[in-house]
Write an enzyme that holds these catalytic residues in place. Structure first.
Site, short mmCIF file in Angstrom:
data_model
loop_
_atom_site.label_atom_id
_atom_site.label_comp_id
_atom_site.label_asym_id
_atom_site.label_seq_id
_atom_site.Cartn_x
_atom_site.Cartn_y
_atom_site.Cartn_z
N HIS A 166 19.60 32.25 48.23
CA HIS A 166 18.55 33.26 48.11
C HIS A 166 19.04 34.47 47.31
CE1 HIS A 166 15.80 31.22 50.98
NE2 HIS A 166 16.95 30.64 51.28
N GLU A 171 45.37 33.12 41.32
CA GLU A 171 46.71 33.62 41.00
C GLU A 171 47.59 32.53 40.41
OE1 GLU A 171 48.84 35.58 44.18
OE2 GLU A 171 47.81 37.47 43.83
N LYS A 210 49.66 48.11 39.71
CA LYS A 210 50.61 48.86 40.55
C LYS A 210 51.34 49.90 39.72
CE LYS A 210 51.62 44.95 43.58
NZ LYS A 210 52.64 43.99 43.97
O1 PA5 Z 1 50.62 35.37 46.62
C1 PA5 Z 1 51.31 36.38 46.50
O2 PA5 Z 1 52.50 36.32 46.21
C2 PA5 Z 1 50.73 37.75 46.70
O3 PA5 Z 1 49.38 37.69 47.00
C3 PA5 Z 1 51.41 38.43 47.88
O4 PA5 Z 1 51.27 37.64 49.02
C4 PA5 Z 1 50.85 39.83 48.14
O5 PA5 Z 1 50.95 40.61 46.97
C5 PA5 Z 1 51.59 40.52 49.27
O6 PA5 Z 1 52.95 40.60 48.99
P1 PA5 Z 1 54.01 40.90 50.12
O7 PA5 Z 1 53.95 39.80 51.11
O8 PA5 Z 1 55.32 40.94 49.40
O9 PA5 Z 1 53.65 42.22 50.74
#
Ligand code: PA5
Length: 447
Positions: free
Chosen positions: A309, A288, A423
Protein backbone atom coordinates in the site's frame (compact mmCIF):
# COMPACT_ATOMS: atom_id res chain seq x y z
CA UNK A 1 13.33 -32.84 8.85
CA UNK A 2 12.60 -30.46 5.94
CA UNK A 3 15.13 -27.76 5.04
CA UNK A 4 14.72 -24.30 3.62
CA UNK A 5 13.93 -24.43 -0.07
CA UNK A 6 15.00 -22.10 -2.84
CA UNK A 7 13.01 -21.66 -6.05
CA UNK A 8 14.69 -19.72 -8.84
CA UNK A 9 12.37 -20.94 -11.63
CA UNK A 10 10.52 -17.59 -11.79
CA UNK A 11 13.79 -15.85 -12.65
CA UNK A 12 14.06 -17.80 -15.91
CA UNK A 13 12.55 -15.84 -18.71
CA UNK A 14 14.53 -12.90 -17.31
CA UNK A 15 17.86 -14.78 -17.33
CA UNK A 16 18.75 -17.57 -19.72
CA UNK A 17 19.27 -21.14 -18.58
CA UNK A 18 22.46 -21.25 -20.69
CA UNK A 19 23.94 -18.28 -18.82
CA UNK A 20 22.88 -20.00 -15.62
CA UNK A 21 24.78 -23.15 -16.55
CA UNK A 22 27.82 -21.14 -17.65
CA UNK A 23 28.27 -19.61 -14.18
CA UNK A 24 27.98 -22.83 -12.21
CA UNK A 25 31.70 -23.70 -12.24
CA UNK A 26 32.61 -20.19 -11.17
CA UNK A 27 30.16 -20.49 -8.26
CA UNK A 28 31.65 -23.81 -7.14
CA UNK A 29 35.19 -22.39 -7.43
CA UNK A 30 34.10 -19.40 -5.34
CA UNK A 31 32.60 -21.74 -2.74
CA UNK A 32 35.83 -23.76 -2.65
CA UNK A 33 37.82 -20.53 -2.21
CA UNK A 34 35.85 -19.83 0.97
CA UNK A 35 37.19 -23.11 2.40
CA UNK A 36 40.68 -22.96 0.85
CA UNK A 37 41.11 -19.26 1.69
CA UNK A 38 42.60 -18.48 -1.70
CA UNK A 39 40.86 -15.20 -2.56
CA UNK A 40 40.89 -11.66 -1.06
CA UNK A 41 39.40 -11.36 2.40
CA UNK A 42 40.76 -14.80 3.28
CA UNK A 43 41.61 -13.71 6.83
CA UNK A 44 37.88 -13.16 7.56
CA UNK A 45 36.56 -16.63 6.85
CA UNK A 46 36.22 -17.91 10.42
CA UNK A 47 32.42 -18.14 9.95
CA UNK A 48 32.60 -20.64 7.04
CA UNK A 49 33.42 -23.69 9.17
CA UNK A 50 30.46 -22.89 11.40
CA UNK A 51 30.78 -26.11 13.44
CA UNK A 52 33.97 -24.63 14.87
CA UNK A 53 32.78 -21.05 15.18
CA UNK A 54 32.34 -21.42 18.94
CA UNK A 55 33.64 -23.92 21.49
CA UNK A 56 31.36 -25.98 23.73
CA UNK A 57 32.99 -24.29 26.72
CA UNK A 58 32.17 -20.81 25.47
CA UNK A 59 28.63 -21.80 24.52
CA UNK A 60 28.02 -23.14 28.03
CA UNK A 61 29.48 -19.96 29.52
CA UNK A 62 27.11 -17.88 27.41
CA UNK A 63 24.12 -19.96 28.52
CA UNK A 64 25.22 -19.77 32.16
CA UNK A 65 25.65 -15.99 32.23
CA UNK A 66 22.41 -15.51 30.24
CA UNK A 67 20.46 -17.69 32.70
CA UNK A 68 21.95 -15.83 35.67
CA UNK A 69 20.92 -12.46 34.23
CA UNK A 70 17.45 -13.69 33.19
CA UNK A 71 16.74 -14.47 36.86
CA UNK A 72 17.33 -10.93 37.98
CA UNK A 73 16.64 -8.48 35.16
CA UNK A 74 13.59 -7.14 33.36
CA UNK A 75 15.58 -5.45 30.60
CA UNK A 76 18.89 -6.09 28.85
CA UNK A 77 20.24 -3.13 26.90
CA UNK A 78 22.50 -4.29 24.09
CA UNK A 79 24.88 -1.56 22.94
CA UNK A 80 26.35 -1.94 19.46
CA UNK A 81 26.00 -0.91 15.83
CA UNK A 82 26.10 -2.56 12.40
CA UNK A 83 27.29 -6.13 12.65
CA UNK A 84 27.48 -5.77 16.42
CA UNK A 85 23.73 -5.19 16.59
CA UNK A 86 21.68 -6.28 13.58
CA UNK A 87 22.05 -10.07 13.90
CA UNK A 88 20.81 -10.22 17.48
CA UNK A 89 18.05 -7.72 16.73
CA UNK A 90 16.94 -9.74 13.68
CA UNK A 91 16.73 -13.06 15.53
CA UNK A 92 15.14 -11.65 18.68
CA UNK A 93 12.46 -9.76 16.74
CA UNK A 94 11.72 -12.78 14.56
CA UNK A 95 11.24 -15.09 17.55
CA UNK A 96 9.64 -12.78 20.11
CA UNK A 97 5.99 -12.11 20.68
CA UNK A 98 5.18 -9.05 18.53
CA UNK A 99 4.09 -7.23 21.70
CA UNK A 100 6.89 -8.38 23.98
CA UNK A 101 7.20 -4.85 25.42
CA UNK A 102 3.93 -5.49 27.25
CA UNK A 103 5.15 -8.62 29.00
CA UNK A 104 8.69 -7.97 30.24
CA UNK A 105 9.45 -9.24 33.73
CA UNK A 106 12.20 -11.00 35.66
CA UNK A 107 12.77 -14.39 34.07
CA UNK A 108 11.50 -13.03 30.76
CA UNK A 109 13.56 -9.91 30.06
CA UNK A 110 13.04 -7.55 27.18
CA UNK A 111 16.09 -6.85 25.01
CA UNK A 112 16.44 -3.21 23.98
CA UNK A 113 19.18 -1.69 21.85
CA UNK A 114 21.35 1.41 22.13
CA UNK A 115 24.40 2.80 20.37
CA UNK A 116 22.97 1.94 16.94
CA UNK A 117 22.29 5.64 16.36
CA UNK A 118 23.24 9.02 17.88
CA UNK A 119 19.67 10.21 18.40
CA UNK A 120 19.58 12.32 21.55
CA UNK A 121 15.86 11.74 22.11
CA UNK A 122 16.36 7.99 21.63
CA UNK A 123 19.05 7.64 24.30
CA UNK A 124 17.32 10.04 26.67
CA UNK A 125 14.00 8.19 26.39
CA UNK A 126 15.76 4.84 26.80
CA UNK A 127 17.45 6.01 30.01
CA UNK A 128 14.11 7.27 31.28
CA UNK A 129 12.27 4.04 30.52
CA UNK A 130 14.84 1.69 32.13
CA UNK A 131 15.52 3.84 35.19
CA UNK A 132 12.96 2.02 37.39
CA UNK A 133 13.53 -1.43 35.90
CA UNK A 134 16.01 -4.05 36.94
CA UNK A 135 18.45 -4.02 34.04
CA UNK A 136 21.84 -5.06 32.71
CA UNK A 137 24.04 -3.90 29.85
CA UNK A 138 25.78 -5.85 27.12
CA UNK A 139 28.24 -3.70 25.22
CA UNK A 140 29.48 -5.12 21.93
CA UNK A 141 32.25 -3.69 19.78
CA UNK A 142 34.84 -5.65 17.89
CA UNK A 143 37.14 -2.67 17.47
CA UNK A 144 36.20 -1.35 20.90
CA UNK A 145 36.41 2.20 19.56
CA UNK A 146 33.24 2.80 17.51
CA UNK A 147 31.82 6.22 18.34
CA UNK A 148 28.08 5.50 18.47
CA UNK A 149 28.20 2.59 20.97
CA UNK A 150 31.03 4.27 22.91
CA UNK A 151 28.86 7.35 23.55
CA UNK A 152 25.84 5.22 24.50
CA UNK A 153 27.95 3.07 26.82
CA UNK A 154 29.52 6.08 28.52
CA UNK A 155 26.01 7.40 29.29
CA UNK A 156 24.49 4.07 30.34
CA UNK A 157 27.51 3.04 32.39
CA UNK A 158 27.17 6.23 34.44
CA UNK A 159 23.45 5.51 34.94
CA UNK A 160 23.86 1.87 35.95
CA UNK A 161 26.66 2.74 38.38
CA UNK A 162 24.48 5.46 39.89
CA UNK A 163 21.61 3.00 40.33
CA UNK A 164 23.47 -0.07 41.65
CA UNK A 165 26.89 1.19 42.77
CA UNK A 166 30.12 0.32 40.96
CA UNK A 167 30.46 -3.26 42.16
CA UNK A 168 26.92 -4.46 41.45
CA UNK A 169 26.98 -2.52 38.14
CA UNK A 170 30.12 -4.39 37.08
CA UNK A 171 28.27 -7.68 37.67
CA UNK A 172 25.50 -6.43 35.42
CA UNK A 173 27.75 -5.45 32.52
CA UNK A 174 28.89 -7.93 29.88
CA UNK A 175 31.41 -6.81 27.25
CA UNK A 176 31.88 -8.59 23.94
CA UNK A 177 35.02 -7.44 22.18
CA UNK A 178 38.46 -8.37 20.87
CA UNK A 179 40.50 -10.70 23.07
CA UNK A 180 43.30 -8.21 23.70
CA UNK A 181 42.93 -4.97 21.68
CA UNK A 182 40.82 -1.83 21.94
CA UNK A 183 39.50 0.58 24.53
CA UNK A 184 36.58 -1.67 25.50
CA UNK A 185 38.92 -4.58 26.27
CA UNK A 186 41.08 -2.33 28.45
CA UNK A 187 38.02 -1.01 30.30
CA UNK A 188 36.44 -4.47 30.72
CA UNK A 189 39.67 -5.84 32.17
CA UNK A 190 40.12 -2.96 34.56
CA UNK A 191 36.48 -2.95 35.76
CA UNK A 192 36.19 -6.74 35.94
CA UNK A 193 33.27 -7.19 33.52
CA UNK A 194 32.31 -10.61 32.29
CA UNK A 195 33.61 -10.76 28.71
CA UNK A 196 33.16 -12.86 25.60
CA UNK A 197 35.53 -12.70 22.66
CA UNK A 198 34.88 -11.73 19.04
CA UNK A 199 37.43 -13.76 17.09
CA UNK A 200 39.87 -12.09 14.69
CA UNK A 201 38.62 -14.05 11.69
CA UNK A 202 34.93 -13.12 11.73
CA UNK A 203 33.83 -9.68 10.49
CA UNK A 204 30.93 -7.82 12.12
CA UNK A 205 28.22 -8.68 9.58
CA UNK A 206 29.15 -12.38 9.72
CA UNK A 207 29.23 -12.50 13.52
CA UNK A 208 25.65 -13.33 14.57
CA UNK A 209 26.57 -16.95 15.32
CA UNK A 210 29.41 -15.87 17.63
CA UNK A 211 28.90 -14.41 21.14
CA UNK A 212 27.92 -11.12 19.42
CA UNK A 213 24.53 -12.56 18.51
CA UNK A 214 24.35 -15.64 20.70
CA UNK A 215 24.59 -13.89 24.06
CA UNK A 216 21.74 -11.38 23.58
CA UNK A 217 19.64 -14.08 21.91
CA UNK A 218 20.20 -16.39 24.89
CA UNK A 219 19.24 -13.63 27.34
CA UNK A 220 16.04 -13.12 25.33
CA UNK A 221 15.27 -16.77 26.11
CA UNK A 222 15.90 -18.47 22.76
CA UNK A 223 17.67 -21.73 22.05
CA UNK A 224 21.06 -20.81 20.64
CA UNK A 225 22.02 -24.47 20.15
CA UNK A 226 19.09 -24.92 17.75
CA UNK A 227 20.14 -21.76 15.91
CA UNK A 228 23.59 -23.26 15.46
CA UNK A 229 22.16 -26.64 14.45
CA UNK A 230 20.28 -24.97 11.60
CA UNK A 231 23.47 -23.28 10.44
CA UNK A 232 25.40 -26.59 10.69
CA UNK A 233 22.80 -28.20 8.43
CA UNK A 234 23.16 -25.63 5.65
CA UNK A 235 26.94 -25.77 5.95
CA UNK A 236 26.69 -29.52 5.31
CA UNK A 237 24.45 -28.90 2.29
CA UNK A 238 26.80 -26.31 0.80
CA UNK A 239 30.18 -27.77 1.67
CA UNK A 240 33.08 -27.69 -0.73
CA UNK A 241 32.76 -30.75 -2.94
CA UNK A 242 28.96 -30.64 -3.16
CA UNK A 243 27.67 -30.50 -6.72
CA UNK A 244 26.03 -27.35 -8.04
CA UNK A 245 22.62 -29.06 -7.97
CA UNK A 246 23.02 -29.78 -4.25
CA UNK A 247 24.36 -26.36 -3.27
CA UNK A 248 21.43 -23.97 -2.70
CA UNK A 249 23.73 -21.07 -1.76
CA UNK A 250 25.54 -21.38 -5.10
CA UNK A 251 22.19 -21.31 -6.94
CA UNK A 252 21.14 -18.08 -5.25
CA UNK A 253 24.58 -16.52 -5.86
CA UNK A 254 24.45 -17.38 -9.56
CA UNK A 255 20.93 -16.20 -10.22
CA UNK A 256 21.43 -12.85 -8.49
CA UNK A 257 24.66 -12.20 -10.43
CA UNK A 258 22.83 -12.89 -13.70
CA UNK A 259 19.89 -10.69 -12.72
CA UNK A 260 22.38 -7.94 -11.83
CA UNK A 261 23.21 -7.58 -15.53
CA UNK A 262 19.75 -6.03 -16.04
CA UNK A 263 18.54 -5.11 -12.56
CA UNK A 264 20.45 -2.97 -10.09
CA UNK A 265 18.25 -3.63 -7.04
CA UNK A 266 17.23 -6.70 -5.07
CA UNK A 267 14.23 -6.34 -2.78
CA UNK A 268 13.95 -8.82 0.06
CA UNK A 269 10.24 -9.32 0.58
CA UNK A 270 8.51 -10.75 3.63
CA UNK A 271 4.85 -11.27 4.46
CA UNK A 272 5.48 -11.43 8.22
CA UNK A 273 6.31 -8.24 10.12
CA UNK A 274 8.51 -10.23 12.52
CA UNK A 275 11.01 -10.53 9.68
CA UNK A 276 11.49 -6.77 9.32
CA UNK A 277 14.84 -6.76 11.11
CA UNK A 278 15.95 -9.94 9.40
CA UNK A 279 15.79 -7.86 6.21
CA UNK A 280 17.81 -5.12 7.90
CA UNK A 281 20.48 -7.70 8.79
CA UNK A 282 20.41 -9.03 5.22
CA UNK A 283 20.78 -5.50 3.80
CA UNK A 284 23.95 -4.92 5.80
CA UNK A 285 25.30 -8.33 4.86
CA UNK A 286 24.92 -7.79 1.14
CA UNK A 287 25.32 -4.01 1.02
CA UNK A 288 28.64 -3.92 2.88
CA UNK A 289 29.91 -7.06 1.23
CA UNK A 290 29.17 -6.25 -2.41
CA UNK A 291 28.81 -2.48 -2.67
CA UNK A 292 32.35 -1.50 -3.64
CA UNK A 293 34.62 -0.79 -6.62
CA UNK A 294 31.64 0.86 -8.35
CA UNK A 295 29.74 -2.44 -8.31
CA UNK A 296 27.06 -4.26 -6.34
CA UNK A 297 23.35 -4.97 -6.25
CA UNK A 298 21.54 -2.41 -4.10
CA UNK A 299 19.81 -4.36 -1.31
CA UNK A 300 16.37 -3.05 -0.36
CA UNK A 301 13.48 -4.55 1.56
CA UNK A 302 9.73 -4.32 2.01
CA UNK A 303 7.25 -5.74 4.51
CA UNK A 304 4.15 -6.95 2.66
CA UNK A 305 1.27 -6.61 2.62
CA UNK A 306 1.80 -3.27 4.49
CA UNK A 307 4.19 -1.93 1.87
CA UNK A 308 2.00 -3.04 -1.02
CA UNK A 309 0.00 0.00 0.00
CA UNK A 310 3.03 2.27 -0.28
CA UNK A 311 5.75 0.71 -2.48
CA UNK A 312 3.51 -1.66 -4.43
CA UNK A 313 2.68 0.86 -7.15
CA UNK A 314 6.35 1.54 -7.92
CA UNK A 315 7.31 -2.11 -7.91
CA UNK A 316 4.43 -2.94 -10.25
CA UNK A 317 4.81 -0.08 -12.72
CA UNK A 318 7.85 2.12 -11.99
CA UNK A 319 11.34 1.94 -13.51
CA UNK A 320 12.23 -1.73 -14.09
CA UNK A 321 15.30 -1.78 -11.87
CA UNK A 322 14.45 -4.48 -9.36
CA UNK A 323 13.91 -8.15 -8.79
CA UNK A 324 12.42 -9.65 -5.65
CA UNK A 325 13.52 -12.38 -3.28
CA UNK A 326 10.51 -13.48 -1.27
CA UNK A 327 11.09 -14.98 2.16
CA UNK A 328 8.11 -17.15 2.96
CA UNK A 329 7.09 -19.05 6.10
CA UNK A 330 5.06 -22.20 5.34
CA UNK A 331 3.25 -22.41 8.69
CA UNK A 332 2.91 -19.61 11.25
CA UNK A 333 2.98 -20.38 14.96
CA UNK A 334 -0.55 -19.32 15.79
CA UNK A 335 -3.94 -20.06 14.27
CA UNK A 336 -6.63 -17.41 13.86
CA UNK A 337 -9.83 -18.03 11.89
CA UNK A 338 -11.92 -15.25 10.39
CA UNK A 339 -15.39 -15.28 12.01
CA UNK A 340 -18.74 -15.10 10.27
CA UNK A 341 -20.70 -11.90 10.82
CA UNK A 342 -24.48 -11.76 10.75
CA UNK A 343 -24.56 -8.35 9.07
CA UNK A 344 -21.72 -8.98 6.63
CA UNK A 345 -21.46 -5.25 5.91
CA UNK A 346 -17.81 -5.69 4.92
CA UNK A 347 -18.89 -8.57 2.63
CA UNK A 348 -16.20 -10.81 4.01
CA UNK A 349 -18.37 -13.77 4.93
CA UNK A 350 -16.89 -15.63 1.96
CA UNK A 351 -13.76 -15.84 4.13
CA UNK A 352 -15.54 -17.06 7.27
CA UNK A 353 -13.76 -20.09 8.72
CA UNK A 354 -10.58 -19.38 6.73
CA UNK A 355 -7.33 -18.72 8.52
CA UNK A 356 -5.72 -15.27 8.39
CA UNK A 357 -2.61 -17.01 7.05
CA UNK A 358 -4.64 -18.48 4.19
CA UNK A 359 -5.50 -14.93 3.10
CA UNK A 360 -1.86 -13.90 3.55
CA UNK A 361 -0.70 -16.78 1.36
CA UNK A 362 -3.14 -15.81 -1.42
CA UNK A 363 -1.83 -12.25 -1.15
CA UNK A 364 1.67 -13.65 -1.55
CA UNK A 365 0.77 -15.70 -4.60
CA UNK A 366 -1.28 -12.91 -6.14
CA UNK A 367 1.60 -10.48 -5.64
CA UNK A 368 4.10 -12.87 -7.16
CA UNK A 369 2.00 -13.26 -10.31
CA UNK A 370 1.26 -9.54 -10.55
CA UNK A 371 4.93 -8.62 -10.17
CA UNK A 372 6.00 -11.24 -12.69
CA UNK A 373 3.47 -9.72 -15.12
CA UNK A 374 4.96 -6.32 -14.28
CA UNK A 375 8.44 -7.50 -15.27
CA UNK A 376 9.85 -8.17 -11.80
CA UNK A 377 11.82 -11.44 -11.65
CA UNK A 378 11.13 -13.54 -8.55
CA UNK A 379 13.27 -15.73 -6.33
CA UNK A 380 11.48 -17.54 -3.51
CA UNK A 381 12.90 -18.95 -0.30
CA UNK A 382 10.64 -20.89 2.03
CA UNK A 383 11.19 -22.11 5.57
CA UNK A 384 8.76 -24.56 7.17
CA UNK A 385 8.44 -22.55 10.41
CA UNK A 386 9.84 -19.44 12.03
CA UNK A 387 11.99 -20.93 14.79
CA UNK A 388 15.60 -20.96 15.94
CA UNK A 389 16.57 -23.87 13.71
CA UNK A 390 15.27 -22.37 10.49
CA UNK A 391 16.63 -18.93 11.29
CA UNK A 392 20.01 -20.65 11.70
CA UNK A 393 19.52 -22.24 8.28
CA UNK A 394 18.62 -18.88 6.73
CA UNK A 395 21.51 -17.04 8.35
CA UNK A 396 24.13 -19.45 7.14
CA UNK A 397 22.47 -19.76 3.73
CA UNK A 398 22.64 -15.99 3.19
CA UNK A 399 26.17 -15.72 4.57
CA UNK A 400 27.48 -18.50 2.35
CA UNK A 401 25.66 -17.18 -0.71
CA UNK A 402 27.04 -13.72 0.02
CA UNK A 403 30.64 -14.98 0.02
CA UNK A 404 30.10 -16.89 -3.24
CA UNK A 405 28.20 -14.03 -4.85
CA UNK A 406 30.83 -11.44 -3.94
CA UNK A 407 33.58 -13.58 -5.43
CA UNK A 408 31.56 -14.11 -8.63
CA UNK A 409 31.09 -10.33 -8.78
CA UNK A 410 34.84 -9.87 -8.41
CA UNK A 411 34.97 -7.92 -5.14
CA UNK A 412 36.41 -8.68 -1.73
CA UNK A 413 33.18 -9.38 0.18
CA UNK A 414 34.88 -9.19 3.57
CA UNK A 415 36.11 -5.62 3.85
CA UNK A 416 34.23 -2.31 4.17
CA UNK A 417 36.67 0.51 3.35
CA UNK A 418 33.83 2.90 2.46
CA UNK A 419 32.47 2.97 6.01
CA UNK A 420 35.42 5.15 7.13
CA UNK A 421 34.64 8.21 4.96
CA UNK A 422 31.84 9.67 7.09
CA UNK A 423 33.79 8.99 10.29
CA UNK A 424 36.77 11.01 9.05
CA UNK A 425 34.55 14.00 8.28
CA UNK A 426 32.63 13.67 11.54
CA UNK A 427 35.82 13.58 13.61
CA UNK A 428 37.18 16.58 11.70
CA UNK A 429 33.96 18.51 12.38
CA UNK A 430 34.08 17.49 16.05
CA UNK A 431 37.72 18.68 16.35
CA UNK A 432 38.91 15.30 17.55
CA UNK A 433 42.57 15.52 18.61
CA UNK A 434 44.76 14.30 15.74
CA UNK A 435 42.36 15.62 13.10
CA UNK A 436 43.64 19.23 13.12
CA UNK A 437 44.53 19.36 9.40
CA UNK A 438 41.31 17.63 8.37
CA UNK A 439 39.32 20.03 10.58
CA UNK A 440 40.90 23.05 8.87
CA UNK A 441 40.28 21.59 5.41
CA UNK A 442 36.66 20.68 6.08
CA UNK A 443 35.90 24.13 7.53
CA UNK A 444 37.36 25.77 4.41
CA UNK A 445 35.19 23.51 2.28
CA UNK A 446 32.09 24.55 4.23
CA UNK A 447 32.93 28.31 4.31
O1 PA5 B 1 30.23 -5.36 9.60
C1 PA5 B 1 31.00 -4.57 10.16
O2 PA5 B 1 32.21 -4.81 10.25
C2 PA5 B 1 30.52 -3.28 10.74
O3 PA5 B 1 29.16 -3.11 10.54
C3 PA5 B 1 30.76 -3.26 12.24
O4 PA5 B 1 30.12 -4.37 12.83
C4 PA5 B 1 30.27 -1.97 12.89
O5 PA5 B 1 30.88 -0.86 12.26
C5 PA5 B 1 30.58 -1.95 14.38
O6 PA5 B 1 31.95 -2.10 14.59
P1 PA5 B 1 32.51 -2.51 16.01
O7 PA5 B 1 31.97 -3.84 16.36
O8 PA5 B 1 33.99 -2.52 15.83
O9 PA5 B 1 32.06 -1.46 17.00
Amino acid sequence: MKDLTLDVSKAFGFVSENDYKALQDKALESNAALYDKTLPGNDFLGWVDVKNIISEEELSEIEKKAAELREKIEVLVVIGIGGSYLGAKAVIEALSNSFAQMTCQKGKPLVLFAGQNIGEDYISELMEVIKDKSYALCVISKSGTTTEPAIAFRLLKAEIEKKYGKKEAADRIVAITDKSRGALRTLANSEGYKTFVIGDTVGGRFSVLTPVGLFPIAVAGFDIRQLLQGAFRVEELTQKGKSFDENIAAHYAVVRNLLYKKYSTEILVNFHPKLHYFSEWWKQLYGESEGKDGKGIFPASVDFTSDLHSMGQYIQEGVRLMYETVLSIAEPDKKVEIPSDSQNLDQLNFLAGKRVDFVNKQAELGTQLAHLDGGVPQIRIEIPKLNEYYLGELIYFFEKACGISGYILGVNPFNQPGVEAYKKNMFALLDKPGYEEASKAIRQRLA
